[in-house]
Motif scaffolding. Structure first.
Motif, PDB file in Angstrom:
ATOM      1  N   SER B 216       0.834  -1.216   0.000  1.00  0.00           N
ATOM      2  CA  SER B 216       0.000   0.000   0.000  1.00  0.00           C
ATOM      3  C   SER B 216       0.865   1.262   0.000  1.00  0.00           C
ATOM      4  N   ASP B 217       2.198   1.082   0.137  1.00  0.00           N
ATOM      5  CA  ASP B 217       3.089   2.232   0.215  1.00  0.00           C
ATOM      6  C   ASP B 217       3.809   2.431  -1.135  1.00  0.00           C
ATOM      7  N   PRO B 218       3.520   3.514  -1.860  1.00  0.00           N
ATOM      8  CA  PRO B 218       4.094   3.707  -3.199  1.00  0.00           C
ATOM      9  C   PRO B 218       5.624   3.752  -3.213  1.00  0.00           C
ATOM     10  N   GLU B 219       6.233   3.986  -2.044  1.00  0.00           N
ATOM     11  CA  GLU B 219       7.695   4.028  -1.981  1.00  0.00           C
ATOM     12  C   GLU B 219       8.295   2.646  -1.808  1.00  0.00           C
ATOM     13  N   ASN B 220       7.431   1.668  -1.480  1.00  0.00           N
ATOM     14  CA  ASN B 220       7.936   0.344  -1.150  1.00  0.00           C
ATOM     15  C   ASN B 220       8.308  -0.446  -2.396  1.00  0.00           C
ATOM     16  N   VAL B 221       9.302  -1.301  -2.249  1.00  0.00           N
ATOM     17  CA  VAL B 221       9.807  -2.064  -3.390  1.00  0.00           C
ATOM     18  C   VAL B 221       8.739  -2.986  -3.969  1.00  0.00           C
ATOM     19  N   VAL B 222       7.903  -3.546  -3.103  1.00  0.00           N
ATOM     20  CA  VAL B 222       6.852  -4.444  -3.576  1.00  0.00           C
ATOM     21  C   VAL B 222       5.856  -3.675  -4.432  1.00  0.00           C
ATOM     22  N   TYR B 223       5.501  -2.473  -3.986  1.00  0.00           N
ATOM     23  CA  TYR B 223       4.589  -1.628  -4.753  1.00  0.00           C
ATOM     24  C   TYR B 223       5.167  -1.360  -6.140  1.00  0.00           C
ATOM     25  N   ARG B 261      19.849  -8.807  -3.375  1.00  0.00           N
ATOM     26  CA  ARG B 261      19.221  -9.253  -2.143  1.00  0.00           C
ATOM     27  C   ARG B 261      18.421  -8.112  -1.595  1.00  0.00           C
ATOM     28  N   GLN B 262      17.354  -8.444  -0.888  1.00  0.00           N
ATOM     29  CA  GLN B 262      16.582  -7.377  -0.271  1.00  0.00           C
ATOM     30  C   GLN B 262      17.356  -6.884   0.947  1.00  0.00           C
ATOM     31  N   ALA B 263      17.571  -5.608   1.016  1.00  0.00           N
ATOM     32  CA  ALA B 263      18.321  -5.057   2.143  1.00  0.00           C
ATOM     33  C   ALA B 263      17.571  -5.307   3.435  1.00  0.00           C
ATOM     34  N   ASP B 264      18.308  -5.585   4.479  1.00  0.00           N
ATOM     35  CA  ASP B 264      17.675  -5.928   5.745  1.00  0.00           C
ATOM     36  C   ASP B 264      16.812  -4.803   6.300  1.00  0.00           C
ATOM     37  N   ALA B 265      17.312  -3.617   6.247  1.00  0.00           N
ATOM     38  CA  ALA B 265      16.517  -2.508   6.754  1.00  0.00           C
ATOM     39  C   ALA B 265      16.302  -1.496   5.639  1.00  0.00           C
ATOM     40  N   ARG B 266      15.073  -1.274   5.306  1.00  0.00           N
ATOM     41  CA  ARG B 266      14.803  -0.308   4.263  1.00  0.00           C
ATOM     42  C   ARG B 266      14.084   0.884   4.864  1.00  0.00           C
TER      43      ARG B 266
END
Lengths: 437, 266
Positions: B216-223, B261-266
């Motif tokens: 739901s967050d436009p800044e998020n990588v999944v979005y 790799r997905q960074a641990d803390a984004r």
């Protein structure tokens, strides 16, 4: 133990515990089936403590197996017995009336047997009693099924009590409730399968409809089977009216077999053209389950009994007995096939992955078979028990024949006499036989 | 009630003289546009074709009912079947040997050119319309009203296995120790609730095949991964209509979407 007054006992047709000992073979059979049931439940309890996932053949991919099938068989038979007998003593079609007592008694017996089986399938049956009440999910078919079956059993109990007590207006009222709850509960059981939109094979309105119709078929078969069995044990139970009732039930059952044949035919044909159902259907038509399908479900459950029942014309008890005995075996496999069919094809089959390229295997384990046999043995024990202790479920003379009427020796129906008429005159009047001059 | 009758049959004919050419054309255009005759009915139809293009309906990709709306993108081509995710899941969530919360399926295409095998990680899809939650008689499994995770309340589970049967993704099994059905909950109780940003599986994934985040967050990588049209995004078994929240897409080493790799803390 509740002491039953002599007057009440007479009204109920209760013959006392002593009646159980009147016939040695009967007592032996009862103890035998009782012992089998006890063994099966002991095995079930053993499984409960060992953990069902260790002892049952069900898996993550096929979570419902033989026990659910046996449960469905029992409750289907129970609903069917209730529905078929209600044609007479609830809806007032006279030829069906004499079967009421035995049918409702067996209906309760089968329901209880079914509940004992499901007890051993559910992992936490004691939690169920609590959370079904305090945390109900009204969108769940499972919840509705459990609740409605509870109400159904309650109505059946009340109905049977008033049947025994010869209060026929009250028993009729409870009977209507029984029919309503029975149909609602049973179609919900169908919907438990029919509303799983992740399982294409079951999804749709077919299941609830099929469940109700096939319940009536099973009920008819069970009534004929157990009446024939009772007749073999006690030849006195068949009077003209009972003969007529058996004939009427036989006709209805024959017709319902034809209906279920059509259901099955269209299930196969529509399944073969639907790509998502094709694999499951072919597993039964030509695949690993072809034997249980063609031999048990189709031949023993429908085709052979259909012709035997037609041939018996509702009067040949030997033929009817073997036909319905076959049917009950066939119907059991019908339920088993139905429960398996929706689960055989893995949910990820369409992905084309190696793990789920073929059909999933399932074979019931020793523990599952034991519990299923136990449930069925309990029902048979209940039947044998009821036959003796309740005087073969016979109606008393005045219940069947109202004052001023008589059972016609010719047609088995009830005829009323006009004032000053003799039996013979009334008979001739009813059947429009001209008096000899 | 009395209705004024209009005698249609006997109305005077207005004729076509008063209808201009332009009016007639625009009338026809509206009809053709609605029925989608232009471009074979694929593009300009008023009747939405988005279902054929995307995995889920447009309503679903535009509106997310939860906040955060946890979601996962599985980049199918990147999975190497190292099973670190399964191991991490077992350790984190005390999954017994006879069960699993996540699994990797193997797909072999023997007549493919080049690479012949690919791996498909599966887990609970945390559907927006979960069939399991509808099926459960005692609300032991439910959709969390805040984050949309399909949760289990073990103490309410009666063990009828209805949800196991209802699940289109085979994500559930009976856990004897919990005496309840167990399933993936995106490590809610073991990680997310404690402030971690990633699930155990996406945290250990060495190839970046499992990307976890808030859709739901436009800044998020999944979005960002789901909201694009350059690469196709799909879900497993869309025909079950459960609106899953685990998305699948193809990615290869050369792909611009390749995060190692997905960074641990984004």
């Amino acid at each position: 133990m509740v002491k039953i007054q002599k007057e009440t006992a007479e009204r109920w047709g209760y013959s006392g515990i002593g009646a159980l000992f009147s016939s040695k073979p009967h007592l032996f059979l009862m103890l035998l089936f009782g012992a089998v049931a006890a063994w099966g439940y002991a095995v079930g309890i053993d499984g409960f403590f060992k953990g069902y996932h260790h002892v049952y053949g069900v898996t993550r991919q096929i979570p419902w197996g033989l026990l659910i099938s046996a449960y469905i068989f029992c409750v289907v038979t129970s609903t069917g017995l209730c529905l078929v007998s209600s044609i007479g003593h609830v809806f007032g079609y006279e030829p069906y009336m004499p079967i009421a007592k035995r049918a409702v008694f067996l209906s309760i017996t089968f329901m209880l047997a079914g509940f004992t089986i499901i007890f051993f399938d559910i992992e936490n049956p004691f939690r169920m009693a609590v959370y079904n009440v305090i945390s109900p999910n009204f969108t769940s078919n499972m919840w509705w099924m459990g609740t409605l079956y509870g109400l159904y059993l309650l109505s059946l109990g009340i109905e049977y009590f008033f049947l025994l007590d010869q209060n026929h207006s009250m028993s009729r009222f409870a009977g209507i409730l029984g029919v309503i709850f029975g149909v609602a509960a049973h179609s919900n059981l169908g919907a438990v399968f029919g509303m799983l939109h992740g399982r294409e094979f079951w999804y749709g309105p077919y299941m609830p409809i099929y469940f109700i119709v096939s319940a009536m078929m099973s009920g008819g078969a069970a009534i004929i089977f157990f009446t024939c069995l009772a007749w073999k044990m006690n030849r006195e139970i068949l009077d003209h009216r009972m003969e007529r009732a058996v004939k009427a039930v036989c006709q209805l059952t024959t017709m319902l077999i034809a209906v279920i044949m059509f259901f099955t035919i269209w299930k196969i044909i529509s399944g073969i053209v639907a790509p998502e159902k094709y694999l499951a259907i072919m597993a039964f038509v030509t695949g690993p389950h072809a034997l249980t399908f063609w031999l048990f479900e189709v031949a023993m459950g429908m085709v052979i009994p259909f012709f035997l029942l037609l041939r018996s014309k509702g009067t040949n008890y030997g033929l009817m007995f073997s036909a319905t005995a076959m049917m009950l075996v066939g119907i059991f496999f019908m339920r088993y096939n139905l429960v398996l069919a929706g689960q055989l094809v893995p949910v990820f089959h369409g992905l084309g992955v190696e793990e789920y390229s073929g059909l999933l295997p399932y074979f019931p384990s020793y523990h599952e078979i034991a519990v299923a046999i136990a449930g069925l043995s309990l029902a048979i024990t209940g039947f044998l028990f009821g036959e003796k202790i309740l005087n073969a479920h016979q109606f008393q003379k005045h219940e069947i024949v109202p004052a001023g009427a008589f059972i016609c020796p010719g047609c088995g129906g009830i005829h009323y006499k006009k004032e000053g008429e003799t039996h013979e005159e009334a008979l001739q009047r009813h059947h429009r036989i001209r008096k000899a001059k | 009630m009395k209705l004024n009758k209009i005698d249609l049959d006997n109305l005077p004919n207005e004729g076509l003289d008063s209808v201009t050419e332009i009016e007639r054309r625009s009338f026809l255009k509206v009809g053709l546009a609605i029925s989608g005759v232009f471009a074979g009915g694929k593009i300009l139809s008023v009747v939405s074709k988005v279902n054929e293009v995307y995995a889920s309906s447009s309503e679903f990709t535009e509106k997310y009912p939860y906040s955060p709306h946890y979601s996962m993108v599985v980049r199918q081509g990147l999975c190497i079947d190292c099973e670190l995710c399964i191991k991490a899941c077992k350790e984190t969530n005390e999954v017994p040997d006879y069960g699993y919360r996540t699994r990797i399926l193997t797909k072999t295409v023997s007549d493919a050119i080049g690479r012949k095998q690919e791996f498909i990680p599966t887990l609970c899809n945390h559907c927006n319309e979960p069939p399991c939650c509808r099926a459960c008689p005692t609300k032991a499994t439910y959709k969390d009203p805040n984050n949309g995770i399909v949760m289990m309340e073990s103490s309410k589970c009666i063990g009828c296995k209805m949800c196991v049967l209802a699940c289109p993704y085979e994500a559930r099994y009976f856990n004897a120790k919990r005496r309840a059905i167990d399933k993936c909950n995106f490590c809610w109780d073991t990680r997310l609730e404690k402030g971690e940003k990633l699930t155990a599986c996406s945290n250990v994934c060495p190839s970046g095949a499992r990307i976890f985040g808030d859709i739901s967050d436009p800044e998020n990588v999944v979005y960002k991964m789901v909201h694009q049209i350059e690469k196709q995004v799909w879900v497993l078994r869309p025909e079950s209509g459960s609106k899953p929240n685990v998305f699948y897409m193809k990615a290869t080493r050369s792909s611009p979407w390749d995060l190692r790799r997905q960074a641990d803390a984004r």
